[in-house]
Design an enzyme around this catalytic site. Structure first.
Site, PDB file in Angstrom:
ATOM      1  N   TYR A 124       0.324  -1.478  -0.065  1.00  0.00           N
ATOM      2  CA  TYR A 124       0.175  -0.600   0.434  1.00  0.00           C
ATOM      3  C   TYR A 124       1.064   1.213   0.201  1.00  0.00           C
ATOM      4  CZ  TYR A 124      -4.171  -2.724   0.874  1.00  0.00           C
ATOM      5  OH  TYR A 124      -5.233  -3.669   0.839  1.00  0.00           O
ATOM      6  N   ASP A 225      -2.860 -18.110   4.396  1.00  0.00           N
ATOM      7  CA  ASP A 225      -3.672 -18.558   3.694  1.00  0.00           C
ATOM      8  C   ASP A 225      -4.547 -19.901   4.524  1.00  0.00           C
ATOM      9  OD1 ASP A 225      -1.595 -19.870   3.874  1.00  0.00           O
ATOM     10  OD2 ASP A 225      -1.057 -21.031   1.776  1.00  0.00           O
ATOM     11  N   ASP A 249      -6.388  -5.560   5.458  1.00  0.00           N
ATOM     12  CA  ASP A 249      -7.105  -5.482   4.763  1.00  0.00           C
ATOM     13  C   ASP A 249      -7.602  -6.452   3.979  1.00  0.00           C
ATOM     14  OD1 ASP A 249      -8.787  -3.720   3.514  1.00  0.00           O
ATOM     15  OD2 ASP A 249      -7.450  -3.429   1.801  1.00  0.00           O
TER      16      ASP A 249
END
Ligand code: NAD
Length: 361
Positions: A124, A225, A249
């Site tokens: 980001y 994951d 996020d």
């Protein structure tokens, strides 16, 4: 004491949910002098700037802001105002509680998770190289020279920087938050098995910080994951989650889904000097001006804000009022209904009004 707080109504559904939250805060009796400043599409139309300088000046001055969601146009090279505010004010910690409330339909009950997301680094940061540009070609050449790895010449590249400084800062924040809020465990979420020098560093530094809290806080880690699967099967196993920016996020939307959706998920962006409180959801432009969406995420963000400014009684009163409206089940927006087309669903302002009525009682 009267508090001076910056109010950024946002765009899309931003104005509707911000107005609902402000009315609820005022109903608690806390005295606030709101300094309203605009950012996003409304600011662009009126001032030619998407993030006018006075927005940052106002937050810097007042130290606290309540902010509605702001649209980020896709693929225009236009930077996200939301990310720009977080970066400019070094709001390095994003705190997103995901808590079950009785009366909200969801797959699980009694969930009480808190996501602590690093807010300033990772993908980001906006260090991007566009496909076909000379600087992108030269970066690809350099990478080939240094690593012997051949990136396809028609690639676009986004850089993922994660620093020791940034990780230590967010890890310490997560542990301090966990201690202050009587939490039991911090779980660091990463993909250190693949991205050894970015996520690997995040995990290493988080482990070092964890040692300082040994005996006071349990620490564990999980690969992102696997964590996604664990969260949708055994969410009660987790408490505070510590994540780098991108996973934070994604996982915070996932956790919002666990407790009833984006309409109910609040958030805070916190730095050393200032804090901005905003819902996890975006500006949902298709619902703009329809008095339709759920104001609860924004109202619960205001609850977090009230706790931040140490107005604990008002915060509890507002959260209790939200709770009783949910349990009563009469004044709920469409997203909280079993059938979103249920004609008994109320609008944004009606739900806010029902919450205000409960505070008054
Ligand atoms: P979104 O959160 O705006 O909406 C996705 C869907 O979630 C909506 O279509 C709606 O079905 C549901 N939803 C969202 N908020 C709701 C509410 N309060 N009540 C009921 N349902 C709700 O996500 P998006 O469509 O991906 O993003 C729209 C814009 O918002 C984009 O430009 C994005 O960049 C921006 N955005 C801003 C912020 C922010 O301001 N912090 C955060 C996320 C997205």
């Amino acid at each position: 004491m009267k508090h001076k707080i910056t109010l950024i109504p946002g765009d899309g559904i931003g104005r509707e949910v911000s107005e609902a939250a402000v009315r609820c805060v005022e109903a608690t009796g806390v005295k606030i002098d709101w300094e309203e400043v605009i950012a996003g599409t409304e600011a662009l139309e009126k001032t030619g700037e998407i993030l006018p300088g006075q927005v940052l000046d106002s937050i810097k001055r007042n130290k606290v802001a309540l902010k509605g969601p702001i649209t980020t146009p896709v693929g225009t090279g236009f930077r996200s105002v939301n990310v720009a505010i977080r970066q400019a004010l070094e709001l390095f910690a994003c705190v997103r509680p995901a808590k079950s409330y009785a009366g909200i339909r969801s797959r699980f009950s009694d969930i009480d998770l808190v996501i602590v997301r690093e807010n300033s680094e990772d993908l980001y940061m906006g260090v991007e190289f566009e496909e076909g540009k000379p600087e992108t070609r030269s970066l690809i050449e350099q990478i080939k020279k240094d690593t012997k790895k051949q990136i396809r010449p028609d690639s676009g590249i986004s850089i993922k920087p994660i620093s020791k400084f940034g990780t230590e800062r967010i890890a310490r924040f997560a542990f301090e938050y966990a201690l202050k809020n009587n939490r039991k465990k911090v779980t660091c979420v990463h993909k250190a098995n693949i991205m050894k020098f970015s996520d690997g560093l995040f995990l290493k530094v988080a482990r070092e910080v964890a040692q300082e809290y040994a005996g006071r806080m349990v620490f564990e880690d999980a690969i992102v994951d696997n964590m996604s699967m664990q969260l949708v099967t055994k969410p009660h196993k987790y408490d505070v989650l510590l994540l780098p920016n991108l996973y934070g996020d994604i996982i915070s939307d996932l956790c919002a889904g666990l407790v009833g959706g984006l309409g109910v998920a609040p958030g805070a962006n916190i730095g050393d000097d200032s804090a901005v409180f905003e819902a996890v959801h975006g500006s949902a432009p298709k619902y703009k001006g329809q008095n339709k969406v759920n104001p609860m995420a924004m109202i619960l963000s205001a609850v977090l804000m009230l706790r931040h400014i140490k107005e604990f009684k008002a915060a509890d009163a507002l959260e209790d009022a939200v709770r009783s409206v949910l349990v009563e089940g009469k004044f709920l927006t469409y997203d909280l209904k079993a059938d979103p087309l249920d004609p008994s669903a109320v609008g944004t302002s009606e739900m806010a009004e029902a919450i205000i009525e409960k505070i008054k009682r």
